[in-house]
Write an enzyme that holds these catalytic residues in place. Sequence first.
Site, PDB file in Angstrom:
ATOM      1  N   GLY A  18       9.368   4.155   9.569  1.00  0.00           N
ATOM      2  CA  GLY A  18       9.114   4.106   8.126  1.00  0.00           C
ATOM      3  C   GLY A  18       9.185   5.451   7.433  1.00  0.00           C
ATOM      4  O   GLY A  18      10.002   6.320   7.765  1.00  0.00           O
ATOM      5  N   ASP A  38       1.260   8.639  16.493  1.00  0.00           N
ATOM      6  CA  ASP A  38       1.434   7.238  16.090  1.00  0.00           C
ATOM      7  C   ASP A  38       0.942   6.332  17.203  1.00  0.00           C
ATOM      8  O   ASP A  38       0.993   6.701  18.385  1.00  0.00           O
ATOM      9  CB  ASP A  38       2.932   6.968  15.801  1.00  0.00           C
ATOM     10  CG  ASP A  38       3.151   5.752  14.898  1.00  0.00           C
ATOM     11  OD1 ASP A  38       2.744   4.639  15.293  1.00  0.00           O
ATOM     12  OD2 ASP A  38       3.732   5.916  13.813  1.00  0.00           O
ATOM     13  N   TYR A 154      -7.050  -2.013   0.175  1.00  0.00           N
ATOM     14  CA  TYR A 154      -5.952  -1.039   0.220  1.00  0.00           C
ATOM     15  C   TYR A 154      -6.017  -0.088  -0.984  1.00  0.00           C
ATOM     16  O   TYR A 154      -5.949   1.137  -0.827  1.00  0.00           O
ATOM     17  CB  TYR A 154      -4.615  -1.786   0.249  1.00  0.00           C
ATOM     18  CG  TYR A 154      -3.415  -0.863   0.283  1.00  0.00           C
ATOM     19  CD1 TYR A 154      -3.066  -0.194   1.458  1.00  0.00           C
ATOM     20  CD2 TYR A 154      -2.633  -0.653  -0.852  1.00  0.00           C
ATOM     21  CE1 TYR A 154      -1.967   0.659   1.501  1.00  0.00           C
ATOM     22  CE2 TYR A 154      -1.538   0.195  -0.815  1.00  0.00           C
ATOM     23  CZ  TYR A 154      -1.204   0.840   0.357  1.00  0.00           C
ATOM     24  OH  TYR A 154      -0.125   1.683   0.392  1.00  0.00           O
ATOM     25  N   PRO A 184       3.943   6.750  -3.534  1.00  0.00           N
ATOM     26  CA  PRO A 184       5.209   6.014  -3.646  1.00  0.00           C
ATOM     27  C   PRO A 184       5.002   4.683  -4.348  1.00  0.00           C
ATOM     28  O   PRO A 184       3.894   4.151  -4.387  1.00  0.00           O
ATOM     29  CB  PRO A 184       5.606   5.742  -2.180  1.00  0.00           C
ATOM     30  CG  PRO A 184       4.596   6.436  -1.317  1.00  0.00           C
ATOM     31  CD  PRO A 184       3.395   6.684  -2.168  1.00  0.00           C
TER      32      PRO A 184
HETATM   33  N1  NAD Z   1       6.188   1.318   1.916  1.00  0.00           N
HETATM   34  C1  NAD Z   1       5.556   1.265   0.744  1.00  0.00           C
HETATM   35  O1  NAD Z   1       5.905   0.466  -0.142  1.00  0.00           O
HETATM   36  C2  NAD Z   1       4.440   2.202   0.456  1.00  0.00           C
HETATM   37  C3  NAD Z   1       4.013   2.356  -0.877  1.00  0.00           C
HETATM   38  C4  NAD Z   1       2.948   3.195  -1.154  1.00  0.00           C
HETATM   39  C5  NAD Z   1       2.328   3.885  -0.144  1.00  0.00           C
HETATM   40  N2  NAD Z   1       2.760   3.738   1.141  1.00  0.00           N
HETATM   41  C6  NAD Z   1       2.052   4.465   2.188  1.00  0.00           C
HETATM   42  O2  NAD Z   1       2.978   5.205   2.962  1.00  0.00           O
HETATM   43  C7  NAD Z   1       2.536   5.267   4.307  1.00  0.00           C
HETATM   44  C8  NAD Z   1       3.644   4.817   5.241  1.00  0.00           C
HETATM   45  O3  NAD Z   1       4.032   3.507   4.896  1.00  0.00           O
HETATM   46  P1  NAD Z   1       5.301   2.805   5.570  1.00  0.00           P
HETATM   47  O4  NAD Z   1       5.817   1.846   4.566  1.00  0.00           O
HETATM   48  O5  NAD Z   1       6.184   3.802   6.194  1.00  0.00           O
HETATM   49  O6  NAD Z   1       4.568   1.941   6.718  1.00  0.00           O
HETATM   50  P2  NAD Z   1       5.164   1.380   8.105  1.00  0.00           P
HETATM   51  O7  NAD Z   1       4.297   0.229   8.459  1.00  0.00           O
HETATM   52  O8  NAD Z   1       6.615   1.154   8.003  1.00  0.00           O
HETATM   53  O9  NAD Z   1       4.879   2.600   9.090  1.00  0.00           O
HETATM   54  C9  NAD Z   1       3.539   2.984   9.335  1.00  0.00           C
HETATM   55  C10 NAD Z   1       3.442   3.724  10.658  1.00  0.00           C
HETATM   56  O10 NAD Z   1       2.042   4.011  10.858  1.00  0.00           O
HETATM   57  C11 NAD Z   1       1.718   3.688  12.203  1.00  0.00           C
HETATM   58  N3  NAD Z   1       0.291   3.323  12.309  1.00  0.00           N
HETATM   59  C12 NAD Z   1      -0.339   2.239  11.800  1.00  0.00           C
HETATM   60  N4  NAD Z   1      -1.641   2.247  12.144  1.00  0.00           N
HETATM   61  C13 NAD Z   1      -1.845   3.368  12.891  1.00  0.00           C
HETATM   62  C14 NAD Z   1      -2.973   3.929  13.534  1.00  0.00           C
HETATM   63  N5  NAD Z   1      -4.162   3.330  13.503  1.00  0.00           N
HETATM   64  N6  NAD Z   1      -2.809   5.088  14.212  1.00  0.00           N
HETATM   65  C15 NAD Z   1      -1.598   5.692  14.263  1.00  0.00           C
HETATM   66  N7  NAD Z   1      -0.492   5.214  13.674  1.00  0.00           N
HETATM   67  C16 NAD Z   1      -0.610   4.048  12.993  1.00  0.00           C
HETATM   68  C17 NAD Z   1       2.624   2.515  12.570  1.00  0.00           C
HETATM   69  O11 NAD Z   1       2.753   2.397  13.975  1.00  0.00           O
HETATM   70  C18 NAD Z   1       3.931   2.911  11.865  1.00  0.00           C
HETATM   71  O12 NAD Z   1       4.752   3.712  12.686  1.00  0.00           O
HETATM   72  C19 NAD Z   1       1.258   4.430   4.372  1.00  0.00           C
HETATM   73  O13 NAD Z   1       0.134   5.282   4.238  1.00  0.00           O
HETATM   74  C20 NAD Z   1       1.363   3.531   3.154  1.00  0.00           C
HETATM   75  O14 NAD Z   1       0.123   3.089   2.672  1.00  0.00           O
HETATM   76  C21 NAD Z   1       3.797   2.917   1.454  1.00  0.00           C
END
Ligand code: NAD
Length: 255
Positions: A18, A38, A154, A184
């Site tokens: 991600g 991770d 959240y 984001p």
């Molecule tokens: N994608 C979106 O639309 C979006 C929007 C706003 C904010 N965000 C924020 O961006 C960040 C990344 O989001 P993303 O979309 O890449 O998510 P994703 O689910 O694609 O990736 C998240 C990663 O975090 C890891 N992870 C989850 N729980 C964990 C834990 N307890 N310990 C260690 N690693 C852990 C997962 O294994 C994964 O590799 C998050 O904080 C999310 O809240 C995302």
Amino acid sequence: MAKGHKDKIAIITGAAGGIGQAFAKRLAEDGVHIAIADLGDGAATVKMVEAAGRKAVAIKCDVSEPQSVTTMANEVKKHFGHADIVVNCAGIFPQRAFTDMTYDDWRKVMSINLDSAFLVASAFAPGMIERKWGRIVNMASSTLGSVVTGFAHYVASKGGIVGFTRALATDLAPHGITVNAIAPGLTRSPGTLARKPREGLKSMDEEFESVAQMQAIKRVEVPDDLVGTVSYLTSDDAAFITGQTLNVDGGRVRS
Ligand SMILES: NC(=O)c1ccc[n+]([C@@H]2O[C@H](COP(=O)([O-])OP(=O)(O)OC[C@H]3O[C@@H](n4cnc5c(N)ncnc54)[C@H](O)[C@@H]3O)[C@@H](O)[C@H]2O)c1
């Protein structure tokens, strides 16, 4: 190459996939060595970092568990000696109607999204203070400024991130450390692709498109839209910016 990045060391949580993975690739291209923390397998990210000519290590870690974070920080220190940059990117976004939300649901989101930022910053701040230079970037979310349902835990965790970012920026400023957050919009990632679409929509693709139409820039956000911001905030050029949350969402939220 961003100013001040050459041979710096970054620890990025959630970088096995991600947005975190895109951050790792970009910072490596900027000249930074990367530690990936991770729950998942960081091997693909290690390859990307090494392809950019930088060193990488992947450490299995649950960022919500104090002991796991301490063990991970010790591994990073063993491998690289220290860390200059922390990017707290690991996060979860399980949707649940408030009336179905249990305290366990609430605690889980709080511990992974918010407690983790405290734990990881606490583990690496002392080393940054010693070297009088550091950059911490936390992940907020445009949901904090939007109308969304089923995300009380959240959105509360991301509000916590904004508050923590502001307060920590004040505490660490005397030591040459900046603390900022990136918010984001809905971004296409493995995490969002695995979600159920909003009621009334057939697929996540429809949801991505409908959110894009609420933005000033009407295309779906992807992780690469965020990498320039993390590069800038962790560079020397951003040395006078701290305590801020940058909306990187195609102009959807204005604050
Ligand atoms: N994608 C979106 O639309 C979006 C929007 C706003 C904010 N965000 C924020 O961006 C960040 C990344 O989001 P993303 O979309 O890449 O998510 P994703 O689910 O694609 O990736 C998240 C990663 O975090 C890891 N992870 C989850 N729980 C964990 C834990 N307890 N310990 C260690 N690693 C852990 C997962 O294994 C994964 O590799 C998050 O904080 C999310 O809240 C995302």
